[in-house]
Design a protein around this motif. Sequence first.
Motif, mmCIF file in Angstrom:
data_model
loop_
_atom_site.group_PDB
_atom_site.id
_atom_site.type_symbol
_atom_site.label_atom_id
_atom_site.label_comp_id
_atom_site.label_asym_id
_atom_site.label_seq_id
_atom_site.Cartn_x
_atom_site.Cartn_y
_atom_site.Cartn_z
ATOM 1 N N GLN A 110 -26.390 -12.233 -27.479
ATOM 2 C CA GLN A 110 -26.907 -13.506 -27.983
ATOM 3 C C GLN A 110 -26.449 -14.650 -27.074
ATOM 4 O O GLN A 110 -25.270 -14.783 -26.763
ATOM 5 C CB GLN A 110 -26.426 -13.733 -29.409
ATOM 6 C CG GLN A 110 -27.199 -14.793 -30.117
ATOM 7 C CD GLN A 110 -27.072 -14.666 -31.621
ATOM 8 O OE1 GLN A 110 -26.470 -13.760 -32.140
ATOM 9 N NE2 GLN A 110 -27.674 -15.616 -32.316
ATOM 10 N N ASN A 132 -21.834 -9.914 -32.015
ATOM 11 C CA ASN A 132 -22.693 -10.734 -31.166
ATOM 12 C C ASN A 132 -22.524 -10.227 -29.731
ATOM 13 O O ASN A 132 -21.505 -10.491 -29.103
ATOM 14 C CB ASN A 132 -22.297 -12.207 -31.255
ATOM 15 C CG ASN A 132 -22.387 -12.743 -32.658
ATOM 16 O OD1 ASN A 132 -23.237 -12.338 -33.442
ATOM 17 N ND2 ASN A 132 -21.496 -13.659 -32.998
ATOM 18 N N SER A 183 -20.448 -14.816 -28.200
ATOM 19 C CA SER A 183 -20.958 -13.463 -27.959
ATOM 20 C C SER A 183 -20.258 -12.841 -26.756
ATOM 21 O O SER A 183 -19.620 -13.536 -25.965
ATOM 22 C CB SER A 183 -22.469 -13.485 -27.720
ATOM 23 O OG SER A 183 -22.765 -14.122 -26.484
ATOM 24 N N PHE A 239 -27.183 -19.653 -30.523
ATOM 25 C CA PHE A 239 -26.966 -19.433 -31.955
ATOM 26 C C PHE A 239 -27.670 -20.541 -32.727
ATOM 27 O O PHE A 239 -27.430 -21.720 -32.475
ATOM 28 C CB PHE A 239 -25.471 -19.437 -32.272
ATOM 29 C CG PHE A 239 -24.741 -18.277 -31.668
ATOM 30 C CD1 PHE A 239 -24.606 -17.088 -32.370
ATOM 31 C CD2 PHE A 239 -24.195 -18.362 -30.389
ATOM 32 C CE1 PHE A 239 -23.934 -16.009 -31.817
ATOM 33 C CE2 PHE A 239 -23.528 -17.288 -29.830
ATOM 34 C CZ PHE A 239 -23.395 -16.111 -30.546
#
Length: 174
Positions: free
Chosen positions: A66, A63, A78, A69
């Motif tokens: 990002q 991640n 992330s 989520f």
Amino acid sequence: FFLNQVVALATRDFCSSIAQNPHINIKWPNDIYVDNKKLGGILIENRILGNTFESCIVGIGININQKIFTSDAPNPISIFHLTQKEARLKPLLIQYGKIFFLWYDLLKKREFSAIESAYKKNLLGINQQRKFRAGNENFSATIIGTDPFGRLILKDESQNLRLFGFKEVTFLFD
């Protein structure tokens, strides 16, 4: 299992370098965590034909940029959340390759003890009592390390050593 360790170590070192966070660990067998949050995961499929190692396919998911989520994953994070900066992906791919080949060169040179030692050092929960689930049993144990086949070695509260293969035990977070 050495190839699995090399990929995990390279991924951990890569994430640590771009997030500038030394507290990134490998959660056995195939996840990358910072504190109790999942930063990425690794899938490795080996193809063995008779006694011959024919091929290996490695998939790495990290991640990176990002921000939100939407999956039902319980604890994602992330690189963006850690750094508050968006990263350019192409330079990161080149950086990952350099880090991976540093570890892979150790494997080619058969520096197995260095790989094992680094893996154990970066294993989430090593030498700490943690909670686990195996089947219907919840229990506390200390992660001792892994065996040559990649099984997790735990010491339970009765001081018994217990071995678990992939998907035989679950690491529980509080």
